[in-house]
Design a protein around this motif. Structure first.
Motif, PDB file in Angstrom:
ATOM      1  N   ALA A 211      -3.583  19.436 -40.429  1.00  0.00           N
ATOM      2  CA  ALA A 211      -1.694  20.164 -41.187  1.00  0.00           C
ATOM      3  C   ALA A 211      -0.721  18.747 -41.912  1.00  0.00           C
ATOM      4  CB  ALA A 211      -0.728  20.673 -40.073  1.00  0.00           C
ATOM      5  N   ARG A 212      -1.045  17.505 -41.297  1.00  0.00           N
ATOM      6  CA  ARG A 212       0.438  16.783 -42.182  1.00  0.00           C
ATOM      7  C   ARG A 212       0.183  16.853 -43.568  1.00  0.00           C
ATOM      8  NH1 ARG A 212       0.982  12.523 -37.397  1.00  0.00           N
ATOM      9  NH2 ARG A 212       0.961  13.427 -35.543  1.00  0.00           N
ATOM     10  N   PHE A 213      -1.522  16.867 -43.603  1.00  0.00           N
ATOM     11  CA  PHE A 213      -1.796  16.887 -45.509  1.00  0.00           C
ATOM     12  C   PHE A 213      -1.053  17.429 -46.147  1.00  0.00           C
ATOM     13  CE2 PHE A 213      -4.896  18.197 -48.603  1.00  0.00           C
ATOM     14  CZ  PHE A 213      -5.247  16.344 -49.645  1.00  0.00           C
ATOM     15  N   TYR A 214      -0.441  18.764 -45.422  1.00  0.00           N
ATOM     16  CA  TYR A 214      -0.441  19.306 -45.850  1.00  0.00           C
ATOM     17  C   TYR A 214       1.274  19.843 -46.131  1.00  0.00           C
ATOM     18  CZ  TYR A 214      -4.749  22.082 -46.129  1.00  0.00           C
ATOM     19  OH  TYR A 214      -6.528  21.759 -46.122  1.00  0.00           O
ATOM     20  N   ARG A 215       1.632  18.999 -44.719  1.00  0.00           N
ATOM     21  CA  ARG A 215       2.913  19.500 -44.886  1.00  0.00           C
ATOM     22  C   ARG A 215       3.919  17.750 -44.854  1.00  0.00           C
ATOM     23  NH1 ARG A 215       3.146  23.234 -39.601  1.00  0.00           N
ATOM     24  NH2 ARG A 215       2.111  25.286 -40.139  1.00  0.00           N
ATOM     25  N   ALA A 216       3.527  17.134 -45.046  1.00  0.00           N
ATOM     26  CA  ALA A 216       3.930  16.418 -45.021  1.00  0.00           C
ATOM     27  C   ALA A 216       4.173  15.455 -46.359  1.00  0.00           C
ATOM     28  CB  ALA A 216       3.356  14.482 -44.453  1.00  0.00           C
ATOM     29  N   THR A 217       6.800  14.830 -46.127  1.00  0.00           N
ATOM     30  CA  THR A 217       6.473  14.735 -47.325  1.00  0.00           C
ATOM     31  C   THR A 217       7.611  13.673 -47.070  1.00  0.00           C
ATOM     32  OG1 THR A 217       8.750  16.015 -46.494  1.00  0.00           O
ATOM     33  CG2 THR A 217       7.497  17.154 -47.930  1.00  0.00           C
ATOM     34  N   PRO A 218       7.989  12.752 -47.685  1.00  0.00           N
ATOM     35  CA  PRO A 218       8.591  11.659 -47.754  1.00  0.00           C
ATOM     36  C   PRO A 218      10.031  11.300 -46.618  1.00  0.00           C
ATOM     37  CG  PRO A 218       8.865  11.685 -50.344  1.00  0.00           C
ATOM     38  CD  PRO A 218       7.865  13.117 -49.752  1.00  0.00           C
ATOM     39  N   SER A 219      10.399  12.536 -46.932  1.00  0.00           N
ATOM     40  CA  SER A 219      11.942  12.878 -45.736  1.00  0.00           C
ATOM     41  C   SER A 219      11.653  14.073 -44.535  1.00  0.00           C
ATOM     42  CB  SER A 219      12.719  14.343 -46.470  1.00  0.00           C
ATOM     43  OG  SER A 219      11.902  15.049 -46.605  1.00  0.00           O
ATOM     44  N   ARG A 220       9.910  13.679 -44.711  1.00  0.00           N
ATOM     45  CA  ARG A 220       9.404  14.168 -43.222  1.00  0.00           C
ATOM     46  C   ARG A 220       7.743  13.768 -43.222  1.00  0.00           C
ATOM     47  NH1 ARG A 220       6.934  19.883 -41.256  1.00  0.00           N
ATOM     48  NH2 ARG A 220       7.182  20.118 -39.323  1.00  0.00           N
ATOM     49  N   ARG A 221       8.033  12.725 -42.479  1.00  0.00           N
ATOM     50  CA  ARG A 221       6.775  11.887 -42.898  1.00  0.00           C
ATOM     51  C   ARG A 221       5.877  12.151 -42.230  1.00  0.00           C
ATOM     52  NH1 ARG A 221       8.071   5.994 -43.284  1.00  0.00           N
ATOM     53  NH2 ARG A 221       6.058   6.027 -42.334  1.00  0.00           N
TER      54      ARG A 221
ATOM     55  N   ASP B 258      11.059   8.240 -51.032  1.00  0.00           N
ATOM     56  CA  ASP B 258      11.185   9.571 -52.020  1.00  0.00           C
ATOM     57  C   ASP B 258      11.625   9.477 -52.693  1.00  0.00           C
ATOM     58  OD1 ASP B 258      12.162  11.689 -52.524  1.00  0.00           O
ATOM     59  OD2 ASP B 258      13.836  12.127 -50.894  1.00  0.00           O
ATOM     60  N   THR B 259      10.409   9.268 -54.168  1.00  0.00           N
ATOM     61  CA  THR B 259      10.854   9.177 -55.321  1.00  0.00           C
ATOM     62  C   THR B 259      11.920  10.448 -56.289  1.00  0.00           C
ATOM     63  OG1 THR B 259       8.756  10.424 -56.120  1.00  0.00           O
ATOM     64  CG2 THR B 259       9.182   8.265 -55.546  1.00  0.00           C
ATOM     65  N   GLY B 260      12.099  11.839 -55.802  1.00  0.00           N
ATOM     66  CA  GLY B 260      12.298  13.043 -55.831  1.00  0.00           C
ATOM     67  C   GLY B 260      11.693  13.760 -56.559  1.00  0.00           C
ATOM     68  N   ASP B 261      10.113  13.349 -56.768  1.00  0.00           N
ATOM     69  CA  ASP B 261       9.382  14.177 -57.478  1.00  0.00           C
ATOM     70  C   ASP B 261       9.001  15.696 -56.981  1.00  0.00           C
ATOM     71  OD1 ASP B 261       7.528  15.522 -58.904  1.00  0.00           O
ATOM     72  OD2 ASP B 261       5.599  13.737 -59.216  1.00  0.00           O
ATOM     73  N   THR B 262       9.363  16.330 -56.363  1.00  0.00           N
ATOM     74  CA  THR B 262       8.449  17.780 -56.029  1.00  0.00           C
ATOM     75  C   THR B 262       7.459  18.710 -56.377  1.00  0.00           C
ATOM     76  OG1 THR B 262      10.068  18.979 -56.863  1.00  0.00           O
ATOM     77  CG2 THR B 262      10.979  17.875 -54.513  1.00  0.00           C
ATOM     78  N   GLY B 263       6.638  18.416 -57.860  1.00  0.00           N
ATOM     79  CA  GLY B 263       5.890  18.823 -58.514  1.00  0.00           C
ATOM     80  C   GLY B 263       4.803  18.487 -58.030  1.00  0.00           C
ATOM     81  N   LEU B 264       3.946  19.410 -58.639  1.00  0.00           N
ATOM     82  CA  LEU B 264       2.286  19.502 -58.570  1.00  0.00           C
ATOM     83  C   LEU B 264       1.209  17.970 -58.721  1.00  0.00           C
ATOM     84  CD1 LEU B 264       1.212  23.552 -58.610  1.00  0.00           C
ATOM     85  CD2 LEU B 264       2.094  22.403 -56.686  1.00  0.00           C
ATOM     86  N   SER B 265       0.789  17.635 -58.018  1.00  0.00           N
ATOM     87  CA  SER B 265      -0.368  16.850 -58.432  1.00  0.00           C
ATOM     88  C   SER B 265      -0.529  17.314 -59.280  1.00  0.00           C
ATOM     89  CB  SER B 265      -1.015  16.192 -56.584  1.00  0.00           C
ATOM     90  OG  SER B 265      -2.247  15.308 -57.461  1.00  0.00           O
ATOM     91  N   ARG B 266      -1.068  16.167 -59.749  1.00  0.00           N
ATOM     92  CA  ARG B 266      -2.069  16.449 -61.267  1.00  0.00           C
ATOM     93  C   ARG B 266      -3.114  16.675 -61.262  1.00  0.00           C
ATOM     94  NH1 ARG B 266      -5.913  12.739 -62.092  1.00  0.00           N
ATOM     95  NH2 ARG B 266      -5.681  10.843 -60.661  1.00  0.00           N
ATOM     96  N   LEU B 267      -4.165  16.427 -59.494  1.00  0.00           N
ATOM     97  CA  LEU B 267      -5.733  16.839 -58.875  1.00  0.00           C
ATOM     98  C   LEU B 267      -4.965  18.257 -58.789  1.00  0.00           C
ATOM     99  CD1 LEU B 267      -6.876  13.647 -57.575  1.00  0.00           C
ATOM    100  CD2 LEU B 267      -7.948  14.991 -60.082  1.00  0.00           C
ATOM    101  N   VAL B 268      -4.049  18.123 -57.887  1.00  0.00           N
ATOM    102  CA  VAL B 268      -4.229  20.380 -57.576  1.00  0.00           C
ATOM    103  C   VAL B 268      -3.970  21.007 -58.427  1.00  0.00           C
ATOM    104  CG1 VAL B 268      -2.225  22.229 -56.722  1.00  0.00           C
ATOM    105  CG2 VAL B 268      -3.116  19.680 -55.797  1.00  0.00           C
TER     106      VAL B 268
END
Length: 659
Positions: free
Chosen positions: A101-111, A138-148
């Protein structure tokens, strides 16, 4: 280590995972063979063989698609199944675990203790690339990964694919919602609501072993849609799920007859449940004479008062008739047994069991709880005005009763021709007589289109919770409830409404055009936003000859790998198919005859839920003019495209599109 060296290292790890998978499968097969030689271990053999089958090395999907660094000393690789090495150490963890679940949910603000997330790119099953995302800043980039994005835009052929490698945080929250909750998921086009519902089913099957015994039922709007989604769960290792169209739940050998929408809407009305209940229970016949049980020696006489006492609570609780007859017979046997004992004649257990099959007691039970079939009950209701009036008194108006009544009745129930709505009424009656088999969880897709009676039919087959998926902007039936609040009321259970508002499938250039229809078709719904920008995604072609222009467009796609869906008004389907065949262009309904067509020809009434890389939409004005739901159908048609949408038209575009 250079990027090239890292890629080689990851390929080596993938090879290692395949070796471990093969070894684990061989071990399980060996254990199953040993257990088979031991008497009484049949369940263990079944479980071991099931586990071995789960570990089959499927060539169509990579063993892992992601990795997280941080929570454990070693990186954790995420895949569709669990793989361990000879020391039983995890090599790949299942995507449904808490760690994954961490793979899907982790973010720079909630690592969530994750320092880096890595996604892998594949060409088939060959690992070709990776994409890293650092979570330490936190780079501020919230877009989709290029591989996604690459996975979303990968050419789509055949049935729906799983989205396990591209699940987004809001989708994951829904997937992992606990079993006890019945969820209603409102999602705009391309938000992944269907895939989310299917992945939730896979997650619940993983988390709750009892669901493997009770089963999961997935219900779709039609057979075409069911075939489209039916391979997702097997890909995720869950092959014991039952898929059915809504109509398939009440299927009959005979083809249903057509029916006026207002008649079908009335038959789908929630009030019909009470009308049918009255019709069933009004057939009860209280006893007026003694029942003589002649299968015993001496005979036993059961008076009407005793019979009434034996079955009064069955009537009060309205126990399904089949069970009520069984209970009454069992109680009558107990009464006879006590009566004989008081007279000094004891029954053996064998004699008591034979007495259960005694004709006098079976006649008693069927005399009170009639043996009429569900079809016979409905036939009487629709053909006898007096029967209908008694059952519908105070529920349906005289005009509504007139709508239901057949103007010309067949001579017998065997010659009756039933509509689809009739079949659901028969199913409702059947549920009052004998409850159907039930499943531990039910997934209902395109639930916004279901009538209250259809919802009741599905929920009768649900022993636990359910997941309902849909979009109120896409409702296209005369009997639809109209709001999720109304749907929840018809379900009769506590529900939670969750929303998916970001479309990952439909580019923003296309979703913006579709959203222009929302103020007309669903003003209460917020517009869906898109997470992808695809320059040139929308092309409008005004022409003098749509069929000729269509051939030109399709010729240009001959050497392109993308799937193409031609969506058009139902009345135009046959003519266009014939024209394309004459031009040597092969088309078919998606998955028709088990085939995966590069070019699919889809009547707009069947387009809901489908997706294609490139959609060619023919004559939007014909679709909007096809009936009261024309604009909803156009909204659906516009939002089937993953990468490109081409509008072909001779007539003027509808005002919303013209703007």
């Amino acid at each position: 280590m250079t990027a090239e060296q890292e890629l080689l290292s990851e390929r080596d790890y993938l090879d290692h995972a395949h070796v471990c998978l093969k070894h684990s499968r061989e071990q399980l097969r060996e254990l199953a063979a040993r257990a088979r030689r031991r008497p009484g271990d049949e369940l263990m053999v079944e479980w071991l063989e099931w586990r071995a089958d789960q570990l089959r090395d499927a060539n169509e999907s990579p063993l892992f698609f992601g990795r997280i660094d941080g929570p454990e000393p070693k990186p954790c690789y995420i895949g569709r199944r669990y793989v361990s090495d000879e020391r039983d150490e995890p090599v790949v963890i299942d995507w449904r675990t808490d760690m994954a679940a961490r793979f899907y949910r982790a973010t720079p603000s909630r690592r969530m203790e994750v320092t880096r997330r890595r996604r892998f790119g594949f060409d088939g099953v060959t690992l070709t690339s990776f994409d890293d995302e650092s979570l330490t800043e936190d780079t501020g980039d919230t877009g989709l990964s290029r591989l996604v994005i690459a996975e979303i835009e990968r050419s789509h052929y055949g049935p729906m694919r799983d989205i396990v490698a591209t699940i987004q945080p809001d989708q994951d929250e829904i997937v992992r919602t606990e079993l006890a909750s019945t969820l209603i998921v409102q999602g705009g086009p391309g938000t992944g609501k269907t895939a989310v519902g299917l992945h939730r089913a896979a997650y619940l099957l993983y988390e709750h072993s009892r669901l493997r015994r009770e089963g999961v039922l997935v219900v779709g709007p039609n057979d075409l849609f069911v075939r489209y989604i039916s391979r997702v769960l097997p890909t995720l290792g869950e092959s014991q799920v039952v898929h059915s169209s809504v109509d398939g739940l009440v299927t009959d050998r005979k083809k249903p007859v057509a029916e006026e929408p207002q008649v079908a809407a009335l038959k789908g009305d929630a009030r019909m449940a009470e009308v049918l209940r009255r019709a069933v229970w009004s057939g009860l016949r209280p006893p007026t004479e003694d029942v003589v049980v002649r299968e015993t020696s001496p005979y036993v006489r059961i008076t009407p008062d005793v019979v009434t006492e034996l079955c009064s609570d069955l009537v009060d609780r309205q126990v399904p008739l089949t069970r009520a007859r069984e209970h009454l017979i069992e109680r009558a046997v107990s009464h006879v047994r006590r009566n004989l004992e008081e007279r000094g004649h004891a029954l053996t257990d064998g004699e008591a069991r034979r007495l259960i099959r005694a004709k006098s007691l079976r006649d008693l039970a069927s005399g009170i709880f009639p043996n009429a079939t569900p079809a016979q009950v409905l036939f009487a209701l629709l053909t006898d005005a007096d029967v209908l009036r008694r059952a519908a008194d105070g529920i349906l108006t005289a005009d509504e009763q007139a709508i239901l009544s057949w103007p010309t009745a067949p001579v017998s129930v065997g010659r009756a021709k039933w509509s689809v709505a009739d079949r659901f009424l028969i199913d409702e009656i059947a549920g009052l007589m004998a409850p159907p088999d039930r499943y531990g969880h039910v997934v209902i897709d395109e639930a916004q289109d279901l009538s209250p009676i259809q919802l009741r039919a599905i929920m009768r087959r649900c022993a636990g919770s359910a997941t309902l998926l849909g979009d109120m902007a896409q409702r296209t039936t005369a009997w639809a409830a109209g709001s999720w609040e109304a749907v929840a009321a018809h379900l009769g259970v506590t529900t939670d409404l969750v929303r998916l508002t970001t479309s990952f499938r439909v580019p923003r250039e296309i979703i913006a055009v579709a959203n222009a229809l929302l103020p007309t078709i669903s003003p209460d719904l917020p517009p869906t936003v898109s997470g992808r920008h695809v320059p040139g995604a929308l092309t409008t072609v005004a022409c003098d000859d749509v069929p000729a222009e269509l051939v030109h467009v399709l010729r240009a796609t001959e050497h392109h790998p993308d799937s193409v869906g031609i969506v058009l008004d139902d009345d135009r389907f046959a003519a266009v198919r014939k024209h394309l065949a004459k031009e040597g262009i092969e088309t078919g309904l998606p998955h028709e005859d088990g085939s995966d067509h590069k070019i699919s020809l889809v009547p707009v009434s069947l387009a809901k839920g489908l997706e294609f890389d490139h959609v060619v939409l023919i004559e939007p004005a014909e679709i909007t003019g096809s009936g009261p739901d024309g604009r909803r159908l156009l909204y659906i048609a516009l939002t089937r495209a993953i990468s490109r949408l081409t509008l072909l038209h001779e007539r003027q575009l509808p005002p919303e599109l013209g703007a």
